[in-house]
Design a protein around this motif. Sequence first.
Motif, mmCIF file in Angstrom:
data_model
loop_
_atom_site.group_PDB
_atom_site.id
_atom_site.type_symbol
_atom_site.label_atom_id
_atom_site.label_comp_id
_atom_site.label_asym_id
_atom_site.label_seq_id
_atom_site.Cartn_x
_atom_site.Cartn_y
_atom_site.Cartn_z
ATOM 1 N N GLY A 479 0.709 -1.397 -0.255
ATOM 2 C CA GLY A 479 -0.086 0.129 -0.096
ATOM 3 C C GLY A 479 0.704 1.371 -0.060
ATOM 4 N N GLU A 481 3.781 3.711 -1.708
ATOM 5 C CA GLU A 481 4.042 4.597 -2.436
ATOM 6 C C GLU A 481 5.528 4.387 -2.614
ATOM 7 O OE1 GLU A 481 3.108 9.124 -2.835
ATOM 8 O OE2 GLU A 481 0.866 8.539 -2.769
ATOM 9 N N ASN A 494 1.892 -2.717 -17.681
ATOM 10 C CA ASN A 494 1.492 -2.679 -16.708
ATOM 11 C C ASN A 494 2.748 -2.918 -15.802
ATOM 12 O OD1 ASN A 494 -1.719 -3.343 -17.249
ATOM 13 N ND2 ASN A 494 -0.650 -4.399 -18.399
ATOM 14 N N VAL A 502 0.309 -3.806 -10.608
ATOM 15 C CA VAL A 502 0.091 -2.368 -10.220
ATOM 16 C C VAL A 502 -1.384 -2.137 -10.619
ATOM 17 C CG1 VAL A 502 0.658 0.388 -9.249
ATOM 18 C CG2 VAL A 502 2.814 -2.254 -8.949
ATOM 19 N N ASN A 503 -2.303 -0.982 -9.464
ATOM 20 C CA ASN A 503 -3.577 -0.223 -10.149
ATOM 21 C C ASN A 503 -3.308 1.007 -9.814
ATOM 22 O OD1 ASN A 503 -4.472 -3.320 -11.609
ATOM 23 N ND2 ASN A 503 -5.416 -3.364 -9.861
ATOM 24 N N ARG A 504 -2.431 1.442 -9.324
ATOM 25 C CA ARG A 504 -2.731 2.717 -8.787
ATOM 26 C C ARG A 504 -1.262 3.740 -9.538
ATOM 27 N NH1 ARG A 504 -5.728 3.756 -3.044
ATOM 28 N NH2 ARG A 504 -5.091 5.649 -4.227
ATOM 29 N N TYR A 505 -1.250 4.764 -9.860
ATOM 30 C CA TYR A 505 -0.330 5.231 -10.350
ATOM 31 C C TYR A 505 -0.848 6.701 -9.839
ATOM 32 C CZ TYR A 505 0.913 1.033 -13.467
ATOM 33 O OH TYR A 505 1.452 0.124 -13.853
ATOM 34 N N VAL A 506 0.663 7.178 -9.192
ATOM 35 C CA VAL A 506 0.404 8.783 -8.926
ATOM 36 C C VAL A 506 1.239 10.002 -9.868
ATOM 37 C CG1 VAL A 506 0.913 10.068 -6.730
ATOM 38 C CG2 VAL A 506 0.846 8.115 -6.678
ATOM 39 N N ARG A 508 3.273 9.035 -14.341
ATOM 40 C CA ARG A 508 4.011 8.725 -15.037
ATOM 41 C C ARG A 508 5.128 9.153 -15.668
ATOM 42 N NH1 ARG A 508 1.614 3.111 -17.048
ATOM 43 N NH2 ARG A 508 3.149 3.925 -18.266
ATOM 44 N N PHE A 515 3.840 5.056 -8.058
ATOM 45 C CA PHE A 515 2.927 4.122 -7.826
ATOM 46 C C PHE A 515 2.837 3.793 -6.447
ATOM 47 C CE2 PHE A 515 6.555 1.588 -9.701
ATOM 48 C CZ PHE A 515 6.043 0.393 -9.034
ATOM 49 N N LYS A 516 1.251 3.088 -6.344
ATOM 50 C CA LYS A 516 1.366 2.674 -4.749
ATOM 51 C C LYS A 516 1.661 0.510 -4.901
ATOM 52 C CE LYS A 516 -1.330 5.966 -2.637
ATOM 53 N NZ LYS A 516 -2.682 5.446 -1.588
ATOM 54 N N PRO A 518 0.418 -3.080 -4.328
ATOM 55 C CA PRO A 518 -0.566 -3.407 -4.058
ATOM 56 C C PRO A 518 -0.747 -3.711 -2.844
ATOM 57 C CG PRO A 518 0.468 -4.272 -6.332
ATOM 58 C CD PRO A 518 1.539 -3.504 -5.025
#
Length: 673
Positions: A479, A481, A494, A502-506, A508, A515-516, A518
Amino acid sequence: MKKYNHIFTLLVVALAGLSLAACSNEDLNTDQYTGDVSVGAFGPCPVLRGGTLYFYGSNLDQVNEIDLPGSPAITAIDVLESGGHSKISITVPAEGGTEGIVTLKTTSGQELKTVSPITFREDIVIDKIYIGTEGNLTGSVGDILTIKGDYLNLMWGVTFTGGVTVTDLITHDRYTITVAIPKEAANGKITLTDTAETPTELQSEEAISINLPTVTKLSATTLKAGSTLTITGTDLNLIQSVQLQGGVFLSNEEFTVSNDGKSLSFALPEAAADGDITLITYSNTKVPAGAITTVAPSDLAVSGTVKNGLPMTITGKDLELVKGIEFANAGAYSGEVKIESSKIVIAQVPELAQDGNLTLTMQNGKQVTVAYTLVKPTVTSADPASIVAGGEVVVYGTNLDLVSAITFPGDAPQVVEAKDFIAQEEEGIQLNIPAAAYGSGMTLSLKNGAADIAISGILTITAASDPAISEAPASALAGDEITIKGKNFNNVANIYIGTYKVNRYVSRSNTEMTFKVPAEAAVGDYKIIMEDFDGNRFEGPAFSVVPAETTLWEGSEATGGWANNIGVLSDAGPELVAAGAKVGDIIRMYVTPNADTWQFKVVEGHWSDNDNPYGFAMSWDSSSFDTDGDSVILKFALTETILSRALTQQWWGNVFIVQGENVTLTKVTISAK
């Protein structure tokens, strides 16, 4: 004994005379066996002014005052014997006093008077002194010193400047004393002494001068350690020790003096340094003897190739004097070395040695240097000479075994350390080009820490279109970053942490992504995997998902004063075991300050160890925190020592003991970072 027998004879004669007519029965009770105070005799008479006067009788310890004619009352009385057979003494004033009857007064007010009067002897006097012939005050050791005066027969020793007292007198009568000048005598006045425990002494007005040893020459002024130095002069048999520079002293057992005293010889110690030589007589007078220069290794040269890890040979003269060797940047050499007079062979040049001077040190601290230059790595070719980043290459050249790392160009320097080389030999290095590298040339870093060597050309690296990571954290909580850096991130569809997508990118960009991790990623060790739009996967660096912070203890404990010891965690630390504690994990102490100034300390429970009562201890105070009344987190890493001791039986009954002032402890946790 000569002196004491003489005085005893005089005293017996004096007392014998007194016993015949010391006093009348009306004035003095001579019965020494009654309980009354009585005097049987006193003496000697005549008595020396400043000398000791004795009284013999019964119960004389009751006498508290003695009056001598013409002198103040004397109350300083020494009781030598008390009771029926008693003996007391006084010191006769050095000045004043006349002949007459002596009065003794007792503590009960009784007065006893002697029948015989006290008489005085004139003071001992020194009229003149001379050495050899009258009027001469200069002489040598062994010459005869003559002392003229009166009552000299009462003095039993001659003390010379320097402190030596001679009692073996050649002539000794009332008017004359003669004595041989001892080797310990120094310039100055002489003193006559009666050698008593508290002696009577009389000093001459004139001083004598003692001829000192002389030095005419040294056999050499430049000497090699171990060689013989001969000092020529006169009266050298009067020398007690030799002082050399470098803190070296030679006793008379360490040098040889000729029978005629005209030469003194010794082997030059290895520790003797350049500078003055000083001869010290038995009278502790210092006689300069000249200066010397010690021989040092010379004609130094380094032969052959000098390379880290290989033998090194130094040639020259007098190399057997060398006791220490020091390389530039590597300090003192402690490895195997063979030292001969004309050659030194060092088994292995230290890995950290750099170009500079080799310093050779002698036992006396003197140093000489010889310059040396180490061989450097060179690069002659690369196979292939042109390569796409991520490919394998062999770099050829010389002395490449000295390389600690190779840096390739890119958006950021791309470093490959020696531990990551596929192979490394003197003539070649095999390695994989970092995926984020591109450009021409390379830079060699050396194991000895010397300046990097830039290599231009030789190798051209074409940037890979594949994504590559050049920088990433080693671990994080699920969880959290994290940010990775690299290249060609626009080709990344991906990212996976192991198998966790990884599904959540802050943010790029082509060179950086945040990113966070998972949230469902289990604690463990993984690789960061990048996947392009065609489904191709590219393995990145290792990454660990670490466990979240685990609470080990929670409560509210005010430290109070330093005498209050708060126990935290159970004996043998089952809480740590349950949390899977390991070396490197972080312990956090949550505290709330109760005042602007506070202190807090953590120690272990092994307080019974006499050799190490705490085992470990950590301290904090308010000077390092801007708390403003807020809680503070105090943290420390579990070392192997802390963890091993924490998991063993505790004498105190707890893993940690906390102390301090103005602080309340509320929670203790553990986490992997």
